[in-house]
Design a protein around this motif. Structure first.
Motif, PDB file in Angstrom:
ATOM      1  N   SER A  57       0.831  -1.192   0.000  1.00 48.56           N
ATOM      2  CA  SER A  57       0.000   0.000   0.000  1.00 48.56           C
ATOM      3  C   SER A  57       0.867   1.243   0.000  1.00 48.56           C
ATOM      4  O   SER A  57       2.041   1.221   0.363  1.00 48.56           O
ATOM      5  CB  SER A  57      -0.910   0.003   1.238  1.00 48.56           C
ATOM      6  OG  SER A  57      -0.123  -0.084   2.411  1.00 48.56           O
ATOM      7  N   ALA A  82      -2.479  -2.048   5.406  1.00 48.37           N
ATOM      8  CA  ALA A  82      -2.298  -3.221   4.561  1.00 48.37           C
ATOM      9  C   ALA A  82      -0.842  -3.640   4.491  1.00 48.37           C
ATOM     10  O   ALA A  82      -0.509  -4.805   4.524  1.00 48.37           O
ATOM     11  CB  ALA A  82      -2.846  -2.937   3.159  1.00 48.37           C
ATOM     12  N   GLU A 137      -4.814  -2.631  -2.106  1.00 44.72           N
ATOM     13  CA  GLU A 137      -5.918  -2.305  -1.208  1.00 44.72           C
ATOM     14  C   GLU A 137      -7.088  -3.256  -1.435  1.00 44.72           C
ATOM     15  O   GLU A 137      -7.730  -3.715  -0.486  1.00 44.72           O
ATOM     16  CB  GLU A 137      -6.363  -0.857  -1.449  1.00 44.72           C
ATOM     17  CG  GLU A 137      -5.266   0.186  -1.296  1.00 44.72           C
ATOM     18  CD  GLU A 137      -4.737   0.255   0.125  1.00 44.72           C
ATOM     19  OE1 GLU A 137      -5.467  -0.166   1.051  1.00 44.72           O
ATOM     20  OE2 GLU A 137      -3.613   0.739   0.315  1.00 44.72           O
ATOM     21  N   HIS A 138      -7.379  -3.570  -2.701  1.00 43.75           N
ATOM     22  CA  HIS A 138      -8.488  -4.476  -3.013  1.00 43.75           C
ATOM     23  C   HIS A 138      -8.201  -5.882  -2.494  1.00 43.75           C
ATOM     24  O   HIS A 138      -9.078  -6.528  -1.897  1.00 43.75           O
ATOM     25  CB  HIS A 138      -8.708  -4.496  -4.528  1.00 43.75           C
ATOM     26  CG  HIS A 138      -9.871  -5.331  -4.959  1.00 43.75           C
ATOM     27  ND1 HIS A 138     -11.178  -5.036  -4.618  1.00 43.75           N
ATOM     28  CD2 HIS A 138      -9.933  -6.470  -5.696  1.00 43.75           C
ATOM     29  CE1 HIS A 138     -11.982  -5.949  -5.126  1.00 43.75           C
ATOM     30  NE2 HIS A 138     -11.254  -6.833  -5.788  1.00 43.75           N
ATOM     31  N   ARG A 159      -8.590  -6.152   1.285  1.00 43.40           N
ATOM     32  CA  ARG A 159      -9.992  -6.293   1.714  1.00 43.40           C
ATOM     33  C   ARG A 159     -10.509  -7.700   1.463  1.00 43.40           C
ATOM     34  O   ARG A 159     -11.230  -8.268   2.296  1.00 43.40           O
ATOM     35  CB  ARG A 159     -10.853  -5.261   0.974  1.00 43.40           C
ATOM     36  CG  ARG A 159     -10.608  -3.823   1.398  1.00 43.40           C
ATOM     37  CD  ARG A 159     -11.667  -2.905   0.819  1.00 43.40           C
ATOM     38  NE  ARG A 159     -11.558  -2.789  -0.622  1.00 43.40           N
ATOM     39  CZ  ARG A 159     -10.846  -1.876  -1.256  1.00 43.40           C
ATOM     40  NH1 ARG A 159     -10.155  -0.988  -0.553  1.00 43.40           N
ATOM     41  NH2 ARG A 159     -10.808  -1.820  -2.574  1.00 43.40           N
ATOM     42  N   LEU A 160     -10.150  -8.281   0.311  1.00 49.89           N
ATOM     43  CA  LEU A 160     -10.590  -9.647   0.028  1.00 49.89           C
ATOM     44  C   LEU A 160      -9.975 -10.654   0.992  1.00 49.89           C
ATOM     45  O   LEU A 160     -10.620 -11.635   1.379  1.00 49.89           O
ATOM     46  CB  LEU A 160     -10.235 -10.014  -1.415  1.00 49.89           C
ATOM     47  CG  LEU A 160     -11.073  -9.362  -2.513  1.00 49.89           C
ATOM     48  CD1 LEU A 160     -10.565  -9.789  -3.883  1.00 49.89           C
ATOM     49  CD2 LEU A 160     -12.546  -9.722  -2.363  1.00 49.89           C
ATOM     50  N   GLU A 190      -9.169 -10.069   4.144  1.00 51.16           N
ATOM     51  CA  GLU A 190      -9.904  -9.956   5.406  1.00 51.16           C
ATOM     52  C   GLU A 190     -11.267 -10.627   5.302  1.00 51.16           C
ATOM     53  O   GLU A 190     -11.706 -11.322   6.222  1.00 51.16           O
ATOM     54  CB  GLU A 190     -10.061  -8.479   5.779  1.00 51.16           C
ATOM     55  CG  GLU A 190      -8.783  -7.803   6.229  1.00 51.16           C
ATOM     56  CD  GLU A 190      -8.221  -8.426   7.497  1.00 51.16           C
ATOM     57  OE1 GLU A 190      -9.024  -8.840   8.374  1.00 51.16           O
ATOM     58  OE2 GLU A 190      -6.997  -8.527   7.616  1.00 51.16           O
ATOM     59  N   LEU A 191     -11.939 -10.424   4.163  1.00 46.70           N
ATOM     60  CA  LEU A 191     -13.246 -11.046   3.974  1.00 46.70           C
ATOM     61  C   LEU A 191     -13.125 -12.566   3.924  1.00 46.70           C
ATOM     62  O   LEU A 191     -13.926 -13.288   4.529  1.00 46.70           O
ATOM     63  CB  LEU A 191     -13.875 -10.517   2.681  1.00 46.70           C
ATOM     64  CG  LEU A 191     -15.262 -11.069   2.322  1.00 46.70           C
ATOM     65  CD1 LEU A 191     -16.266 -10.733   3.412  1.00 46.70           C
ATOM     66  CD2 LEU A 191     -15.719 -10.508   0.979  1.00 46.70           C
TER      67      LEU A 191
END
Length: 479
Positions: free
Chosen positions: A183, A197, A230-231, A234-235, A237-238
């Motif tokens: 990041s 990140a 960044e994307h 997030r994935l 973490e999900l």
């Protein structure tokens, strides 16, 4: 009153700062014809502006494609494909840092098979590297430096490890360009400070001939990888949250099925990506009896998982106390649900089985009727139509008694099995009936084989399909 500032477009600051106060508008001078040296008439300026617009359009299209990826694996493959188009390479691979993937490295290749990636892993590893990445990515700059690493002519580089040149020759690549997935530095922070990140992995693209990306290509690839980081974070973490929830739900379900003389059990359970509220249970009861239950509760996520655990634990207690009367078990469960979970409704089906007496008593509350199959019949059990628990002021429905013959099998299932079939509900029931009737004669006495056959026939694309519903199939074969 201050004059509004000019809006920022595509990350470019306004070229002229806004004035601090309002002044009388100046009369513009009459336009003069641009001279030969005027920037407005210089074709190089127009070409440069057109190039910027083209680059911004390309980045927007690629980032939109990345944002539409449904899961982590698809995002990594889109990252490789987009990066290859930006830097003019044909192949590549991306790997995620194990610390950000529950201790298991995740590597995806573009134009590289598992054997090819295995060859790359044999390149000697630099133990002092700033992260346990794939061997080809060991010489990346330290964290905080996102400039990447270029090997423009691998066969001609004398300072490379001989094994590196050997692997490159075997796989047919002559140059590489690697970028860290890191990041951007936090605004106002220290030099090299990263956002939450941080560095989560790295990507490398391979060229078939000696080559290197231009400065413009490196700039675009760096911008794209910054967004991709960044994307992907997030994935990650999900994905980790979904895996944790799925593991929690699995722990709340029976760890093993009971062994009761005269009946053998098998179960197939797949949790949807959002963690639905479907559940099942099987418990040995006094005097050689067996209790079988299946149901679902409204909602998804941790709240539904916790409510499911409470519902299942309560049903176990009621089954031990009055399991011979399935209607009483569900009535007690309905009262508990209204008192402890007033905002939820639930479907449930409870079966009290006496294998020695060949008797099964079933009561259902808004749940799908079980299916009985054997050599001479395949039919749905005619349970009475009833409302789900918690929907009416007082739940009550009669039970039904089944007498399974030796060699027959009872199938209990969740509505998620029918929903994932992809058809209308009546056609899904027909498909399930056909699947049970088509079990090969050699497999009819094996509940595990029956469960696998039914799932293959009902869900040709596999139980992990696009739907969010849980899939539960509980099979009881009577010897």
């Amino acid at each position: 009153m201050s004059t509004p500032q000019l809006p920022k477009v595509a990350g470019i600051d306004p070229p002229v700062p806004a004035p601090a106060h309002t002044s009388a508008p100046a009369v513009p001078p009459p336009p003069s014809a641009p001279g030969p040296s005027s920037p407005a008439s210089d074709p190089r300026v127009h070409d440069r502006l057109a190039g910027w617009v083209s680059d911004l359009t390309t980045l927007q299209e690629l980032t939109e494609r990345l944002a539409r990826t449904p899961d982590l694996d698809a995002a990594l493959r889109e990252l490789l494909r987009a990066g290859a188009s930006l830097v003019g390479a044909g192949r590549g691979l991306v790997t995620l840092h194990p610390d950000h993937h529950d201790g298991h490295p995740l590597t995806v290749g573009l134009g590289l098979g598992h054997a090819d990636i295995g060859h790359i892993e044999t390149i000697p590893h630099d133990r002092a590297a700033p992260g346990p990445y794939v061997r080809l990515l060991d010489d990346l700059p330290p964290e905080g430096d996102r400039s990447g690493r270029i090997h423009p002519d691998i066969p001609g580089e004398d300072d490379l490890d001989p094994r590196h040149r050997e692997v490159a020759a075997r796989l047919g690549y002559a140059a590489s360009y690697a970028l860290p997935l890191e990041s951007a530095p936090a605004p106002g922070g220290e030099a090299g400070a990263a956002t939450a990140a941080g560095r989560i992995g790295a990507a490398v693209w391979l060229y078939d001939e000696p080559a290197e990306p231009t400065e413009r290509q490196r700039h675009l690839a760096g911008l794209y990888c910054g967004y991709a980081t960044e994307h992907l974070a997030r994935l990650l973490e999900l994905t980790r949250a979904r895996r944790t929830l799925s593991g929690l739900r699995e722990e709340l379900l029976p760890g093993r099925l009971p062994r009761v003389p005269g009946v053998r059990l098998a179960v197939r359970h797949r949790t949807g990506p959002h963690g639905g509220g479907d559940w099942y249970d099987a418990l040995a009861l006094p005097e050689g009896a067996l209790g079988l239950a299946i149901g679902g509760i409204t909602g998804s996520g941790p709240g539904a998982a916790a409510a499911t655990a409470r519902l299942r634990a309560s049903l176990r207690a009621y089954a031990v106390m009055e399991g011979e009367d399935p209607v009483a078990v569900l009535s007690d469960l309905e009262l508990l649900l209204r008192l402890t979970e007033p905002a939820r409704t639930a479907t449930a089906l409870f079966a009290y089985c006496e294998p020695a007496a060949r008797k099964v008593v079933v009561a259902g509350a808004g749940h799908c009727s079980p299916l009985i199959t054997g050599a001479d019949r395949t039919e749905y059990v005619e349970t009475s139509l009833s409302a789900p628990l918690g929907m009416l002021a007082c739940w009550e429905a009669p039970s039904v008694e089944i007498e399974p013959a030796p060699g027959e099998t009872l199938l209990f299932y969740s509505d998620g099995l029918l929903n994932r079939a992809g058809d209308a509900m009546d056609r899904s029931f027909t498909r399930l009936h056909s699947a049970a009737a088509s079990v090969p004669r050699s497999a009819r006495h094996d509940p595990e084989a029956v469960a696998d056959h039914v799932l293959r026939k009902v869900l040709p694309d596999g139980p992990d399909g696009p739907e969010d519903d849980d899939v539960v199939l509980l099979v009881a074969h009577f010897d």
